[in-house]
Scaffold this motif. Sequence first.
Motif, PDB file in Angstrom:
ATOM      1  N   UNK A 165      74.669  22.738  41.728  1.00  0.00           N
ATOM      2  CA  UNK A 165      74.992  20.988  40.660  1.00  0.00           C
ATOM      3  C   UNK A 165      76.042  21.188  41.532  1.00  0.00           C
ATOM      4  N   UNK A 166      77.185  22.540  42.495  1.00  0.00           N
ATOM      5  CA  UNK A 166      78.190  22.844  43.509  1.00  0.00           C
ATOM      6  C   UNK A 166      78.838  23.140  42.579  1.00  0.00           C
ATOM      7  N   UNK A 189      65.278  31.991  38.607  1.00  0.00           N
ATOM      8  CA  UNK A 189      65.500  31.250  39.412  1.00  0.00           C
ATOM      9  C   UNK A 189      64.626  30.031  39.205  1.00  0.00           C
ATOM     10  N   UNK A 190      63.533  30.338  38.716  1.00  0.00           N
ATOM     11  CA  UNK A 190      62.104  28.644  38.527  1.00  0.00           C
ATOM     12  C   UNK A 190      62.604  28.230  37.876  1.00  0.00           C
ATOM     13  N   UNK A 191      63.082  28.149  36.494  1.00  0.00           N
ATOM     14  CA  UNK A 191      63.302  27.283  35.087  1.00  0.00           C
ATOM     15  C   UNK A 191      64.471  26.241  35.687  1.00  0.00           C
ATOM     16  N   UNK A 192      65.768  27.095  36.618  1.00  0.00           N
ATOM     17  CA  UNK A 192      66.632  26.327  37.278  1.00  0.00           C
ATOM     18  C   UNK A 192      65.736  25.211  38.369  1.00  0.00           C
ATOM     19  N   UNK A 193      65.062  25.791  38.602  1.00  0.00           N
ATOM     20  CA  UNK A 193      64.426  25.151  40.139  1.00  0.00           C
ATOM     21  C   UNK A 193      63.846  23.775  39.761  1.00  0.00           C
ATOM     22  N   UNK A 196      66.681  21.050  38.420  1.00  0.00           N
ATOM     23  CA  UNK A 196      67.666  20.566  39.112  1.00  0.00           C
ATOM     24  C   UNK A 196      66.425  21.045  40.833  1.00  0.00           C
ATOM     25  N   UNK A 197      65.438  20.675  40.838  1.00  0.00           N
ATOM     26  CA  UNK A 197      64.779  20.387  42.228  1.00  0.00           C
ATOM     27  C   UNK A 197      65.302  19.994  43.548  1.00  0.00           C
ATOM     28  N   UNK A 198      65.568  19.086  42.900  1.00  0.00           N
ATOM     29  CA  UNK A 198      66.430  17.929  43.614  1.00  0.00           C
ATOM     30  C   UNK A 198      67.765  18.338  44.264  1.00  0.00           C
TER      31      UNK A 198
END
Length: 329
Positions: A165-166, A189-193, A196-198
């Motif tokens: 996200x930044x 981490x997999x869920x976040x990926x 928000x993978x892009x």
Amino acid sequence: MARKSANDDPLAPLTLAVGQEELLLDRAVREVVVAARAADADTDVRDLTPEQLQPGTLAELTSPSLFAERKVVVVRNAQDLSADTIKDVTAYLGAPAEEITLVLVHAGGVKGKKLLDVARKAGAREVACPKMTKPADRLAFVRSEFRATGRSATPEACQALVDAIGSDLRELASAVSQLVADVEGTIDEAVVGRYYTGRAEASSFTVADRAVEGRAAEALEALRWSLATGVAPVLITSALAQGVRAIGKLSSARGGRPADLARELGMPPWKIDRVRQQMRGWTPDGVAMALRAVAEADAGVKGGGDDPEYALEKAVVAIARAARSRGRA
């Protein structure tokens, strides 16, 4: 995360929200308004700019009412109030009205400091809302957002979310809310990926990770994608510097368990494990060479060169080459 003074009653006569982090300032104001309306659903809220708070306006707003209604008066950008209006505020603080809560939102700093001093001397409840410029601060913010919802997220997930996200706290808070609403159980981490993978692929830290792992082609691809999606070059040089320094710090540290090294080096244990995997192939000379490359890139993106993108590409290639220095020895 906003920090509060010892007086933590949101219905205190005066709340001082100080800082430049807009999300935290808005939350500080909202907390007061919510508390006031919980005490009296008919609370009158006046949210004013310095232009709207002219001399005499505060006295009018805080004058006794026939109905003794509760009122919240919010003054935004209080550092920009005129001298005459500051006199009005100072006079009011000497004898605040019952059933009225005044909220002064102030950027901090030198401008308008006299008003800050007066408010603090008057016993204001203070909420510190500093700008979160450090990655560690934003990481702590994400963790606190998950804790506030009563949900669990792994350290890797929190870091991945910050990487993806930044620096925008509103977007980070929104992302946490979305994950909590959509995902059951622990967020990893997999869920976040998946969500928000892009953006994660465009992260400056992804560029750094691929570079210190010696994966030049992937690092360059991530770099070009990051720049194309608007990631600031200075954030990428910062991430590269952090990645190389972490390699150097861990390679020179005494052996031990991740928890012990974490205390010694000021890194979370999960990061110790990640850096251990990344540091294979590195030598002291390689670290020195990579740090020089980062310094040159930093100068290049801050005006010392004509092409910041080229400066970053050179640094990424140099770091990836340094990561393989042991294998070439």
